[in-house]
Write an enzyme that holds these catalytic residues in place. Structure first.
Site, short mmCIF file in Angstrom:
data_model
loop_
_atom_site.label_atom_id
_atom_site.label_comp_id
_atom_site.label_asym_id
_atom_site.label_seq_id
_atom_site.Cartn_x
_atom_site.Cartn_y
_atom_site.Cartn_z
N ASN A 9 15.96 16.80 28.89
CA ASN A 9 15.56 17.50 30.11
C ASN A 9 15.43 16.44 31.20
O ASN A 9 14.46 15.69 31.22
CB ASN A 9 14.21 18.20 29.85
CG ASN A 9 13.65 18.86 31.09
OD1 ASN A 9 14.32 18.92 32.12
ND2 ASN A 9 12.41 19.33 30.99
N TRP A 10 16.43 16.39 32.06
CA TRP A 10 16.44 15.33 33.08
C TRP A 10 15.48 15.65 34.23
O TRP A 10 15.26 14.81 35.10
CB TRP A 10 17.86 15.13 33.62
CG TRP A 10 18.85 14.62 32.59
CD1 TRP A 10 18.60 14.39 31.26
CD2 TRP A 10 20.23 14.29 32.79
NE1 TRP A 10 19.73 13.94 30.62
CE2 TRP A 10 20.76 13.87 31.55
CE3 TRP A 10 21.08 14.32 33.90
CZ2 TRP A 10 22.09 13.48 31.39
CZ3 TRP A 10 22.40 13.93 33.74
CH2 TRP A 10 22.90 13.50 32.50
N LYS A 11 14.93 16.86 34.24
CA LYS A 11 14.00 17.28 35.30
C LYS A 11 14.60 16.99 36.68
O LYS A 11 15.81 17.10 36.85
CB LYS A 11 12.63 16.60 35.10
CG LYS A 11 12.11 16.84 33.69
CD LYS A 11 10.66 16.47 33.51
CE LYS A 11 10.25 16.73 32.06
NZ LYS A 11 8.83 16.46 31.83
N HIS A 98 9.33 26.19 31.09
CA HIS A 98 8.77 24.84 30.98
C HIS A 98 7.38 24.83 31.63
O HIS A 98 7.16 25.51 32.65
CB HIS A 98 9.70 23.83 31.66
CG HIS A 98 9.32 22.42 31.33
ND1 HIS A 98 8.27 21.79 31.97
CD2 HIS A 98 9.81 21.55 30.43
CE1 HIS A 98 8.15 20.57 31.46
NE2 HIS A 98 9.06 20.40 30.53
N GLU A 100 6.04 22.82 33.53
CA GLU A 100 6.06 22.44 34.96
C GLU A 100 6.43 23.66 35.82
O GLU A 100 5.89 23.84 36.91
CB GLU A 100 7.03 21.27 35.18
CG GLU A 100 6.43 19.99 34.61
CD GLU A 100 7.44 18.98 34.08
OE1 GLU A 100 8.64 19.08 34.38
OE2 GLU A 100 7.01 18.07 33.34
N GLU A 170 5.72 22.26 23.56
CA GLU A 170 5.39 21.07 24.33
C GLU A 170 3.94 21.14 24.79
O GLU A 170 3.64 21.79 25.80
CB GLU A 170 6.29 20.98 25.56
CG GLU A 170 7.77 20.94 25.22
CD GLU A 170 8.60 20.37 26.37
OE1 GLU A 170 9.31 19.40 26.12
OE2 GLU A 170 8.49 20.87 27.50
N GLY A 176 5.03 13.52 29.50
CA GLY A 176 5.13 12.45 30.49
C GLY A 176 3.89 11.56 30.56
O GLY A 176 3.74 10.78 31.48
N SER A 215 6.48 13.31 25.36
CA SER A 215 6.55 11.87 25.08
C SER A 215 7.24 11.55 23.75
O SER A 215 6.90 10.57 23.08
CB SER A 215 5.16 11.23 25.14
OG SER A 215 4.58 11.43 26.42
N GLY A 236 12.13 14.35 27.70
CA GLY A 236 12.15 14.12 29.15
C GLY A 236 12.48 12.67 29.44
O GLY A 236 13.64 12.26 29.48
N GLY A 237 11.45 11.85 29.62
CA GLY A 237 11.61 10.45 30.02
C GLY A 237 12.66 9.69 29.23
O GLY A 237 13.51 9.00 29.81
P1 PGA Z 1 8.55 13.84 28.26
O1 PGA Z 1 8.97 15.32 28.77
O2 PGA Z 1 9.43 13.56 27.08
O3 PGA Z 1 8.82 12.94 29.44
O4 PGA Z 1 7.12 13.90 27.89
C1 PGA Z 1 9.29 16.35 27.89
C2 PGA Z 1 9.52 17.64 28.63
O5 PGA Z 1 8.73 17.95 29.53
O6 PGA Z 1 10.48 18.39 28.36
#
Ligand code: PGA
Length: 254
Positions: A9-11, A98, A100, A170, A176, A215, A236-237
Site C-alpha cells: 500500500n503505497w498510500k 483502510h 486512514e 490492521e 506506521g 509495521s 505500507g512503509g
Molecule cells: P505500515 O502500513 O506497514 O506502514 O504500518 C500498513 C498499512 O497501513 O496498510
C-alpha cells in the site's frame, strides 16, 4: 490451500515518475517469479496506469491494485473513481476501508460494504481492511470490535470464489508507528475473523485470505506467517523500497 499474499500500500507516496521507477525495480527483482506468493502493488490513483504499463511491458508477476473506489457507475461525484475506471487501467484489486480512510475521510462500515459489492460486481478483488484503535484494545474490546466490523462489512456479500475476497487486519496503533502487534496478538484477532467468516460464508471461509498489516517488515513477516490463520501482509512503509518489499516476498515463500 490459501495462496500467500504480499500487498504493498503505497498510500500518498510516489509521484508518477517515482512510481514507474519503483515498478521497474520490482519487475527486475521479481523476474524469476514470486515463488508462489501473490504480489499486489497499490499505488496512488494517478500512478495506476504508469505502474500497470511497466507490469505489462516486463510481464512482471505483480497485480495492480487501487487504494479506493466509489460504488456508483459514473456521474456527478467529483473526485471519485468508479470500478470500471479501475478496470480500464488494469487494476484487479482495490483496498477498501483502510483505517486512514475511515479516520480522516469518514468511511463507514456501510460504505465499505457498498464498495465491496460494487468491486465484486466488476470482478475486482477487494482488500477489505479492519482493525481497532489503541483505546479499544486497552479496554479489552478489540476482538468484539473487529468481529462487528467484519459482520457489517460482509453483510449480504455473496462469494463464489473465496480467493477473490481478501481481508486485512490492521490494528490502528501498529500502522506506521513501528509498533507491531505480536504474532500471537494478530492470530487472536485473525482467528476470530476466520470464525466470523465461517458463520457468514460457511466452508468458503477457509479460502479467504486474511492479511496482517501494521509495521510489517522483512524482520517480522516470518513470525506472522507461522500462525495458522495469517496468509500474508498488507505493507505500507516497507513497500516503498523494492529491496524491503522483495525481501518480504522472499520470506513468504512456502
Ligand atoms: P505500515 O502500513 O506497514 O506502514 O504500518 C500498513 C498499512 O497501513 O496498510
Amino acid at each position: 490451500m490459501r495462496k500467500r499474499m504480499i500487498a504493498g500500500n503505497w498510500k500518498m507516496n510516489k509521484t508518477y515518475s517515482e512510481a514507474v521507477v519503483l515498478a521497474e525495480e520490482l519487475a527486475c527483482a521479481l523476474a524469476d517469479g514470486t515463488k508462489g506468493v501473490d504480489v499486489v502493488v497499490c499505488p496512488p490513483a494517478v500512478d495506476l496506469k504508469g505502474v500497470g504499463a511497466v507490469i505489462d511491458q516486463k510481464a512482471a508477476p505483480v497485480a495492480l491494485g487501487a487504494q479506493n473506489v466509489y460504488w456508483e457507475e459514473s456521474g456527478a461525484y467529483t473526485g471519485e473513481t468508479a470500478p470500471d475506471m479501475l478496470t480500464a487501467v488494469g487494476a484487479t484489486y482495490c483496498i477498501i476501508g483502510h483505517s486512514e480512510r475511515r479516520g480522516y475521510f469518514g468511511e463507514t462500515d456501510e460504505d465499505v460494504n457498498r464498495k465491496a459489492k460494487a468491486l465484486m460486481a466488476h470482478g475486482i478483488v477487494p482488500i477489505s481492511c479492519c482493525g481497532e484503535s489503541l483505546e479499544t484494545r486497552e479496554a479489552g474490546e478489540h476482538v468484539a470490535f473487529v468481529v462487528n466490523q467484519i459482520k457489517a462489512d460482509t453483510e449480504g456479500l455473496e462469494i463464489t470464489d473465496p480467493s477473490k475476497y481478501v481481508i486485512a487486519y490492521e490494528p490502528i496503533w501498529a500502522i506506521g508507528t513501528g509498533k507491531t502487534a505480536t504474532a500471537d496478538d494478530a492470530q487472536e484477532v485473525i482467528g476470530a475473523i476466520r470464525e466470523t467468516l465461517r458463520e457468514v460464508f460457511g466452508e468458503k471461509a477457509e479460502g479467504i485470505r486474511i492479511l496482517y498489516g501494521g509495521s510489517a517488515n522483512p524482520g517480522n513477516i516470518a513470525g506472522f506467517l507461522e500462525k495458522q490463520d495469517i496468509d500474508g501482509a498488507l505493507v505500507g512503509g516497507a513497500s516503498l523500497k523494492a529491496e524491503s518489499f522483495v525481501a518480504m516476498i522472499e520470506s513468504s515463500a512456502e
